[in-house]
Write a protein that holds these residues in place. Structure first.
Motif, PDB file in Angstrom:
ATOM      1  N   VAL A 238      82.464   1.110  -1.109  1.00 22.03           N
ATOM      2  CA  VAL A 238      81.390   1.314  -0.138  1.00 22.03           C
ATOM      3  C   VAL A 238      80.167   0.524  -0.595  1.00 22.03           C
ATOM      4  O   VAL A 238      80.033   0.202  -1.777  1.00 22.03           O
ATOM      5  CB  VAL A 238      81.044   2.810   0.031  1.00 22.03           C
ATOM      6  N   ALA A 239      79.262   0.234   0.344  1.00 19.19           N
ATOM      7  CA  ALA A 239      78.120  -0.629   0.043  1.00 19.19           C
ATOM      8  C   ALA A 239      76.982   0.134  -0.618  1.00 19.19           C
ATOM      9  O   ALA A 239      76.287  -0.381  -1.491  1.00 19.19           O
ATOM     10  CB  ALA A 239      77.630  -1.296   1.317  1.00 19.19           C
ATOM     11  N   ASP A 240      76.792   1.374  -0.200  1.00 24.47           N
ATOM     12  CA  ASP A 240      75.672   2.143  -0.761  1.00 24.47           C
ATOM     13  C   ASP A 240      75.929   3.645  -0.641  1.00 24.47           C
ATOM     14  O   ASP A 240      76.952   4.075  -0.104  1.00 24.47           O
ATOM     15  CB  ASP A 240      74.364   1.749  -0.064  1.00 24.47           C
ATOM     16  N   ALA A 241      74.972   4.425  -1.150  1.00 30.38           N
ATOM     17  CA  ALA A 241      75.133   5.869  -1.196  1.00 30.38           C
ATOM     18  C   ALA A 241      75.253   6.473   0.198  1.00 30.38           C
ATOM     19  O   ALA A 241      76.011   7.418   0.419  1.00 30.38           O
ATOM     20  CB  ALA A 241      73.962   6.493  -1.957  1.00 30.38           C
ATOM     21  N   ALA A 242      74.514   5.907   1.158  1.00 30.99           N
ATOM     22  CA  ALA A 242      74.549   6.449   2.522  1.00 30.99           C
ATOM     23  C   ALA A 242      75.952   6.317   3.112  1.00 30.99           C
ATOM     24  O   ALA A 242      76.469   7.247   3.742  1.00 30.99           O
ATOM     25  CB  ALA A 242      73.526   5.719   3.399  1.00 30.99           C
ATOM     26  N   LEU A 244      78.681   6.132   1.365  1.00 33.13           N
ATOM     27  CA  LEU A 244      79.536   7.051   0.612  1.00 33.13           C
ATOM     28  C   LEU A 244      79.485   8.446   1.236  1.00 33.13           C
ATOM     29  O   LEU A 244      80.519   9.079   1.467  1.00 33.13           O
ATOM     30  CB  LEU A 244      79.094   7.096  -0.857  1.00 33.13           C
TER      31      LEU A 244
END
Lengths: 254, 309
Positions: A238-242, A244
């Motif tokens: 995934v690219a970032d925490a959001a 995820l």
């Protein structure tokens, strides 16, 4: 105090065990073998008891006997323990890998001969992962046991042992003679120095056969199959925490 | 053919590891009794009686049993063992402590940490830190087995077995001195639905708690740690997830700054969903993670907190 330390020769802990293609076991041909890491910790603690290091009073242990049950090469494992500071060794030769019950029975026979005040051993071997020999030996001897030791204090004919248990630590006092099995954080084993390795070559290792002890070592368990565990495959990046969080929400785990 | 399950409990109620062990026991036999050992454990016995499929509950109490001293457990269980073909208990530190002791007294080979019941005498168990699974068939008339709870579904409540009192023995050569239990409002590591685990990348005990605790509280999760983090003193020893620590299988496992040594993977690879945050794209943890985020935890965790709202 006389201390008996049973040690096992096992696959080196940095080697990944591979299952044989015919599913009869784990392939140990040409694999690096070492002393079971938990047993190394037991040897180290016994040596510290003899040296009076850490919290141990000088001379807490006056003799350390190391015993191994296994193939001829297990002498190397015993030799490692002698280089760390143990006094003498005993190899009970066996070409087959014995079950914990058989090992405990042989060790009981050794204890009957050697009459140690303390048996100190690893909580489990990293091959069979049974975590059973110490407890079984204590039962056969009718001795008290203290497993998973994170700290051992010998005082007044007792072993006061702080055990690593689920949820924290439990301290028990066991009247000697006793069996104590050790956990990972008890100590960090030393590397033997070259002079001590040389000295260890002169120390005595007695060699006996399983048959010398007249105990029943017949296996009780039949290994039907040794298989690889199911593999888990890599998922997505995934690219970032959001992203995820949104993936975990759609997977229904958040 | 009857099976005795030795219950795991916290002094007030049975833990769900007991329910899971009952499931394993029911795969061996329909006649399953539960033995509750403790002191002042009537409430536990009443709770165990509600587990569906349990025939009856036996309650034995003594001071030594209150601390689960292996010698007291052995002396209590041995006279009861005559009536059973198998004794099962969860493979937690209590079960691992007393089960082999009972087995030796019965001259039987203990079967440790089973993950599957193939038939009444055949079981599957992990060896070599979970790198292999061994199927073993026991020729012993009486079997002593520890059960890896995460491998079995929990038996439901809904039964109403009767509770009988039996004699509880005490230990004579071992005495309890003290205990230091970690107090926490968070769920237990072994039973939590979500586990957040930190590794050596966190760098210090202060940082470990500053990063992991608020995240765990936000998610209602338990906190775990890799062996590297525990050995470095960042987290207490009972946080350790791995073959030599705790084996967990939550619905969601979030690994933060954990590279994924074999020994750690053995303790969490049965989790339903695994998410990993690590700045090293080649970290082995990514080979088994369902969702991987290649980023420094210092950036990722604050953003994660924000995204969780």
């Amino acid at each position: 105090m006389k201390v008996l330390v049973p040690v096992k020769r096992v696959i080196d802990s940095n080697v990944k065990a591979r299952v044989k293609a015919d599913q009869t076991g784990v392939d140990l041909a040409n694999v690096k073998m070492s002393m079971n890491p938990f047993d190394e910790i037991a040897v180290e603690e016994a040596v510290r008891m003899k040296e009076g290091k850490e919290h141990h009073a000088a001379g807490t242990a006056d003799e350390i006997v190391v015993v191994s049950i296994g193939v001829t090469q297990a002498q190397e494992t015993i030799r490692t323990a002698l280089a760390m500071g143990a006094d003498r060794g005993l190899l009970i030769q066996s070409d087959t890998d014995l079950e914990p019950l058989a090992v405990a029975k042989l060790l009981k026979a050794v204890v009957d001969e050697e009459k140690p005040d303390l048996v100190l051993l690893g909580k489990q071997s990293i091959d069979g992962d049974n975590n059973a020999v110490g407890q079984m030996l204590a039962a056969l001897l009718d001795w008290p046991q203290a497993t998973f030791a994170g700290k051992i204090v010998i005082e007044g004919g007792k072993a006061v042992v702080t055990r690593e248990v689920d949820g924290g630590l439990q301290t028990v006092s066991a009247a000697l003679p006793a069996v104590v099995s050790v956990d990972l954080r008890l100590n960090t084993p030393r590397y033997a120095s070259l002079p001590n390795i040389m000295k260890a070559k002169k120390k005595e290792i007695a060699v006996k056969a399983v048959a010398d002890y007249g105990v029943d070592t017949a296996p009780r368990l039949k290994v039907l199959k040794v298989a690889e565990p199911p593999k888990r495959s890599a998922g997505v990046k995934v690219a970032d925490a959001a992203e995820l969080v949104s993936k975990l929400k759609s997977a229904g785990v958040l | 053919m009857a099976v005795l399950v030795i219950a795991d409990h916290d002094g007030k109620a049975v833990r769900d590891t007991t329910h899971k062990t009952v499931t394993a026991a029911l795969a061996i036999s329909g006649d399953v009794d539960v033995l509750v050992l403790g002191q002042g454990a009537q409430g536990v016995a009443d709770a165990a009686a509600k587990i569906t499929g349990v025939r009856k509950v036996l309650l034995a109490e003594s001071a030594g049993l209150g601390k689960m001293l292996a010698e007291a457990v052995e002396a209590t269980v041995l006279p009861l063992a005559a009536g059973y073909d198998a004794v099962l208990t969860p493979a937690n530190t209590d079960g691992k402590n007393f089960a082999p002791r009972i087995a030796a007294k019965l001259d039987t080979a203990p079967i440790s940490d089973i993950v599957e019941v193939v038939s009444a005498d055949t079981f599957v168990r992990p060896i070599y830190a979970g790198n292999a699974l061994e199927t073993v068939q026991s020729s012993d008339a009486k079997k002593v087995i520890t059960v890896r709870p995460t491998a079995f579904a929990a038996a439901a409540d809904g039964g109403s077995a009767k509770v009988e009192t039996v004699t509880g023995a005490d230990a004579s050569k071992t005495t309890f001195v003290s205990e230091e239990m970690v107090k926490s409002d968070r769920p237990e590591l072994g039973a939590a639905k979500i586990v957040v685990s930190g590794g050596r990348a966190l760098g210090s005990a202060e940082e470990f708690h500053a990063v992991m605790d608020p995240l765990a509280d936000k998610l209602g999760a338990a906190v775990g740690a890799s062996r590297a983090a525990v050995d470095a003193g960042y987290a207490p020893n009972d946080y350790q997830v791995g073959q030599t620590g705790k084996v967990v299988a939550p619905a969601l496992y979030i690994a933060i700054g954990i590279s994924g040594a074999i020994q750690h993977l053995a303790g969490m690879k049965d989790s339903k969903v695994i998410a990993a945050i690590n700045k090293d794209p080649d970290a082995p943890i990514f080979q088994i993670a369902d969702y991987g985020l290649v980023q420094d935890y210092k950036v990722a965790v604050p953003e994660l907190m924000k995204a969780l709202g």
